[in-house]
Every structure is written in structure tokens, then in C-alpha cells.
Design an enzyme around this catalytic site. Structure first.
Site, short mmCIF file in Angstrom:
data_model
loop_
_atom_site.label_atom_id
_atom_site.label_comp_id
_atom_site.label_asym_id
_atom_site.label_seq_id
_atom_site.Cartn_x
_atom_site.Cartn_y
_atom_site.Cartn_z
N TYR A 144 135.79 64.38 76.83
CA TYR A 144 136.31 65.63 76.29
C TYR A 144 136.75 66.60 77.39
O TYR A 144 137.41 67.60 77.12
CB TYR A 144 135.28 66.32 75.39
CG TYR A 144 134.90 65.53 74.16
CD1 TYR A 144 135.54 64.34 73.83
CD2 TYR A 144 133.89 65.97 73.31
CE1 TYR A 144 135.18 63.61 72.71
CE2 TYR A 144 133.53 65.24 72.19
CZ TYR A 144 134.17 64.06 71.90
OH TYR A 144 133.82 63.35 70.79
N LYS A 193 127.62 52.19 76.86
CA LYS A 193 128.47 51.02 76.58
C LYS A 193 128.63 50.28 77.92
O LYS A 193 129.75 50.08 78.42
CB LYS A 193 129.82 51.51 76.00
CG LYS A 193 130.72 50.41 75.46
CD LYS A 193 130.23 49.80 74.18
CE LYS A 193 131.15 48.65 73.76
NZ LYS A 193 130.60 47.84 72.67
N ASP A 225 127.30 50.79 69.94
CA ASP A 225 127.62 50.18 68.64
C ASP A 225 126.34 49.77 67.93
O ASP A 225 126.18 49.96 66.72
CB ASP A 225 128.62 49.01 68.78
CG ASP A 225 128.37 48.16 70.01
OD1 ASP A 225 127.53 48.53 70.85
OD2 ASP A 225 129.02 47.11 70.14
N ASP A 249 128.31 63.09 70.23
CA ASP A 249 129.02 63.82 69.18
C ASP A 249 128.96 63.02 67.87
O ASP A 249 128.60 63.52 66.81
CB ASP A 249 130.48 64.00 69.64
CG ASP A 249 131.27 64.92 68.73
OD1 ASP A 249 130.69 65.53 67.84
OD2 ASP A 249 132.51 65.00 68.93
N ASP A 253 126.04 63.46 64.48
CA ASP A 253 126.48 63.71 63.10
C ASP A 253 125.93 62.63 62.17
O ASP A 253 125.55 62.91 61.02
CB ASP A 253 128.01 63.75 63.01
CG ASP A 253 128.54 65.17 63.17
OD1 ASP A 253 127.76 66.03 63.63
OD2 ASP A 253 129.71 65.42 62.85
#
Ligand code: NAD
Length: 358
Positions: A144, A193, A225, A249, A253
Site C-alpha cells: 500500500y 507467502k 492462503d 487488511d 476483516d
């Protein structure tokens, strides 16, 4: 204690009022005093000054030990604030204060309370085990904040985003994750990852180095994942999840959604000092603002986090959490978490009930 208060917009002032009520009850029980400083940010600052965050507001926040925030923003289709250019909209204030205060670690607890298991969208065989985890998300680096551009390349429009982490950015946030785990069940799951990304391989290496300083904390690694699957398959396994900005992020959620009740979820953003910005995970809920029906518990639990993480008052923070559980056990509910046979109360009554049980 010098606490800055950004009540903000929408339900913000209503829920912050209740959190202050509970903090004041804790102060008189535990013998400390609080000096509150009101700070304007978001839509209310636009209305007064034409911008969502003034330099004076930043200075006022910096002069405090911690900031308690409600929420900022309005209805994104009807509010005039959203006719302004993006850098002048309410949300720019939040990004601005995070940057100005260098708030690099975002903490999002996700707890399934026994009394609210009915709201959990997972199968009852999973919900019955309950869960109580906290996601520590790196907030100021990664994809980001990396270099990005869109350009013509070999006759095709091509967009590029870059994911960059320095070892220092990872280390300072890892330290926060381990410190938090040391106050909890002493388990850190670092999510990355590393089978694909260089940044994740560095993430893993630095996290392992930091882990050596915390021999009593169990560290494990999980690919992102798999973490997304495990959150819905066996959320009870997690204590502290430590992850980079974008993974955090998305996973935070997901972790919020499986509790089924946004009005219950607190959050904190910390820098390398004890300073923190504490706020509910939800937004300003313009659909219910001004009606005294919002659930103040997320903000009250954010105040509990403030006592624990900024002021090292673990017992006073836990007392607030226990008071919330007692009130739920007694059957009191705001409209968003209401179910058959429970007693519905408004924002103000919920705050008073919790304050009385401190
Ligand atoms: P929202 O979280 O405000 O609302 C989503 C739904 O959850 C609504 O139905 C709302 O009534 C309900 N809800 C949220 N908090 C609640 C509470 N405490 N009690 C009861 N119900 C609650 O999300 P949104 O509608 O997408 O966004 C509204 C505004 O909030 C936007 O301007 C958005 O930018 C802003 N926002 C601000 C923050 C922040 O200040 N950190 C975070 C997210 C969204």
C-alpha cells in the site's frame, strides 16, 4: 493520564461519550485522573476548517499519551464531504494522523463471546469452541506504500505496484506482536507467502530472530492462503496473528466477520513509544447516527486496550473487559446484537451498565 479524544462524525460522539463514562469509572476505582483534550478530525473538521486534519490537531494528539477515537466520515453517496477531492475528504484525516504519529502496528482483536455465539456465521461445531485472537498488522509499509505507476509497455497498458519491507520495519512490528503475546496465551502465528515472495522470506527470517528474544513464546509460520482457510475451519487455534499490511487488511476483516458483530470489535494503532490511537473497528454508521442506538462496546473495549497497552494497567483493562462480559451475561443487548429473550438497551444505557460494573 492525558488522553486526546477524537469523537469524529456519525455515531462517533455517542460511542466515545460512553467509553469516557467507563474510563471515568475505572479512574475513580483505581485512583488515577484523566485530562481529556478534544480534537477535531474528519467531517467535523472539514465543516470548521475546510480540511479533515489541521496541524494544530496533530500537535494536540502528539501532546497526549494516547488518543481515543470514535469514527470519522459520513454517507459516501449523499454527504457533501464526498464532493471534495480525495485529499480533503474525512478519511484523509485518518491516514494523515496515522502517518504523522508513525502508527505502524495495527491491532485488531477478534473475540467470539459465549453469549453472542448465535451471531457467528460458522457451523455450531466450530463456533462452540469459541475463539479469542488478535491480529497484529503492519500498517505503514508493504504494497500500500510502495512505488506504483501505470504506463505503456510494449504497446500494452501495464500497472505496477511494489511490495517493499526493510528488516527494521518488520522487526519493530514483530516486537509488538511478541510483547502482546507475552500478555496473552504466548503463541504467535506469523502469516506470510514465503513460498513465493522475497519480502515474505525476509519477514520470516526477521520474525525468527525476534523470537529468540522471547523464549517462552511459541512461534509458528503459516502461508496466507492456508491462514484464510484456517480462520473459518479452526479459529480457536489462533492467539496472536502477525502479518504484513495487505494480508492483515484482508485477514482482519475475515476475522471480524466470523464474530458476526462489528459493534463489539476494538482496535489500536501503535508506534514505537507507548503512544496509541484506539478506536472501534467499525465506521461512523451514518444510518443510525444521532439515534442513541449504536453499540458502544467496541469503543469501550478500545479504551480497555488503551489502559493495557499505553498505560500498562492490565488489571484495570481486564476489569473493563470483565464488566462487558457481565453485562452480556445479564442479557443486556443493543439493537445490533439483540436476540430473543434478551433485554434491549440504548447506547447510553449500555455505557452506564458497564460503568456500574467496574
Ligand atoms: P460502518 O461500519 O459505519 O457501517 C456498516 C454497518 O454496521 C451499518 O449498518 C452500521 O449501522 C453498522 N454498525 C457499525 N458500527 C456499529 C455500532 N457500533 N453499533 C451498531 N451498528 C453498527 O461502515 P460503512 O457504512 O461502510 O461506512 C460509513 C462511514 O464510516 C464511511 O464514511 C466510511 O468511510 C467510514 N469509516 C470510518 C472508519 C474509521 O473512522 N476508522 C472505518 C470504516 C469506515
Amino acid at each position: 493520564m492525558k488522553i486526546g479524544v477524537i469523537a469524529g462524525d456519525g455515531i462517533g460522539p455517542e460511542v466515545v461519550r460512553e467509553a469516557r463514562k467507563v474510563l471515568d469509572a475505572s479512574a475513580s476505582k483505581n485512583g488515577f485522573s484523566i485530562d481529556y483534550t478534544d480534537i477535531l478530525m474528519g467531517g467535523c473538521s472539514i465543516d470548521r476548517y475546510g480540511i479533515p486534519l489541521t496541524d494544530e490537531a496533530i500537535e494536540a494528539a502528539k501532546s497526549c499519551d494516547a488518543v481515543l477515537m470514535g469514527s470519522i466520515g459520513g454517507n459516501t453517496t449523499t454527504s457533501p464531504w464526498y464532493k471534495l477531492p480525495p485529499e480533503k475528504r474525512p478519511e484523509a484525516g485518518l491516514l494523515g494522523i496515522r502517518k504523522a504519529l508513525n502508527l505502524f502496528a495495527n491491532l485488531r482483536p477478534s473475540i467470539l463471546y459465549d453469549e453472542l455465539k448465535g451471531a457467528c456465521p460458522l457451523k455450531s461445531s466450530i463456533a462452540d469452541a469459541g475463539f479469542d485472537m488478535i491480529i497484529v498488522r503492519e500498517l505503514t509499509g508493504g504494497l500500500y506504500f510502495g512505488e506504483r505507476y501505470t504506463r505503456e509497455q510494449n504497446g500494452l497498458t501495464t500497472a505496477v505496484d511494489t511490495l517493499t519491507y526493510s528488516e527494521e520495519e518488520i522487526r519493530r512490528c514483530a516486537v509488538k506482536a511478541f510483547e502482546i503475546a507475552s500478555k496473552r496465551r504466548k503463541k504467535v502465528t506469523s502469516v506470510d507467502k514465503a513460498n513465493v515472495l522475497d519480502s515474505s522470506r525476509l519477514w520470516r527470517k526477521v520474525t525468527e530472530e525476534v523470537a529468540k528474544e522471547y523464549p517462552d513464546i511459541e512461534l509458528s509460520h503459516m502461508l496466507v492462503d492456508n491462514a484464510a482457510m484456517q480462520l473459518v475451519k479452526d479459529p480457536a487455534q489462533f492467539d496472536v496473528i502477525f502479518t504484513e499490511n495487505m494480508f492483515g487488511d484482508i485477514l482482519s476483516d475475515e476475522a471480524a466477520e466470523i464474530t458476526g458483530s462489528i459493534g463489539m470489535l476494538s482496535s489500536a494503532s501503535l508506534n514505537e513509544t507507548k503512544f496509541g490511537l484506539y478506536e472501534p473497528s467499525g465506521g461512523s454508521a451514518p444510518d443510525i447516527a444521532g439515534k442513541n442506538i449504536a453499540n458502544p462496546i467496541a469503543t469501550i473495549l478500545s479504551a480497555a486496550m488503551m489502559l493495557k497497552f499505553t498505560f500498562d494497567m492490565d488489571k484495570a483493562g481486564s476489569d473493563i473487559e470483565a464488566a462487558v462480559k457481565t453485562v452480556l451475561k445479564e442479557g443486556y443487548r443493543t439493537g445490533d446484537i439483540m436476540s430473543d429473550g434478551m433485554k434491549q438497551v440504548n447506547t447510553d444505557e449500555m455505557g452506564t451498565l458497564i460503568a456500574e460494573r467496574i
